[in-house]
Design an enzyme around this catalytic site. Structure first.
Site, PDB file in Angstrom:
ATOM      1  N   SER A 182       0.818  -1.208   0.000  1.00 13.97           N
ATOM      2  CA  SER A 182       0.000   0.000   0.000  1.00 13.97           C
ATOM      3  C   SER A 182       0.852   1.259   0.000  1.00 13.97           C
ATOM      4  CB  SER A 182      -1.063   0.042   1.081  1.00 13.97           C
ATOM      5  OG  SER A 182      -2.052   0.974   0.674  1.00 13.97           O
ATOM      6  N   HIS A 187       4.216  14.463   5.661  1.00 14.94           N
ATOM      7  CA  HIS A 187       4.157  15.893   5.357  1.00 14.94           C
ATOM      8  C   HIS A 187       4.815  16.629   6.520  1.00 14.94           C
ATOM      9  CE1 HIS A 187       1.227  14.607   2.370  1.00 14.94           C
ATOM     10  NE2 HIS A 187       0.641  13.942   3.356  1.00 14.94           N
ATOM     11  N   CYS A 191      -2.117  -3.433   3.417  1.00  9.94           N
ATOM     12  CA  CYS A 191      -3.192  -4.416   3.351  1.00  9.94           C
ATOM     13  C   CYS A 191      -2.573  -5.790   3.626  1.00  9.94           C
ATOM     14  CB  CYS A 191      -3.934  -4.359   2.018  1.00  9.94           C
ATOM     15  SG  CYS A 191      -2.935  -4.747   0.600  1.00  9.94           S
TER      16      CYS A 191
END
Length: 137
Positions: free
Chosen positions: A77, A82, A97
């Site tokens: 995934s 940030h 996942c």
């Protein structure tokens, strides 16, 4: 076919953190290359499979390095990060996942390692189990 391709098999783990007043040893919050290297290497170290990465360097009105935003796309995934270096804040997001194997421990290892390197004074985090649970018989 993606390792997360079947809706009935897309169970996974999503780890989310808001990190406040980070004080990493180097300029990780300001330097795109350093942050990308950290994230990709930690994904590999955790036993996950990076497929590609995109990190963007923001600059301020004087042309100086500002925050960084980036994503590592994983076969399992993704990792997204940030930074806000002016306040030392970071958002971190790791989702895996569990289609072909349970990647939960790998995700937790990656998540913890990145947080340890960033050295936040405060952490607000959440663990979200994604997908459908098996039906009870």
């Amino acid at each position: 076919m993606s390792s997360c391709s079947h809706a009935e098999e897309m169970n996974g783990l999503h780890l989310i953190a808001d990190l406040y007043r980070c004080e990493p040893a180097s300029g990780l919050l300001l330097e795109r290359t350093a942050l990308e290297t950290l994230c990709v290497e930690e994904c590999r170290s955790a036993g996950l499979s990076p497929l590609g990465a995109y990190f963007y360097q923001f600059v301020d009105e004087h042309g100086e390095a500002a925050g960084v935003t980036g994503t590592v796309v994983l076969a399992e995934s993704h990792l997204a990060i940030h930074t806000w270096p002016e306040s030392g804040d970071v958002t971190l997001d790791v989702y895996v996942c569990n289609f072909s194997r349970d990647n939960s421990d790998r995700a937790r290892q990656l998540f913890s390692r990145v947080i340890d390197v960033l050295r936040p004074a405060e952490i607000v985090n959440h663990e979200v189990v994604r997908g459908r649970l098996p039906a009870e018989v």
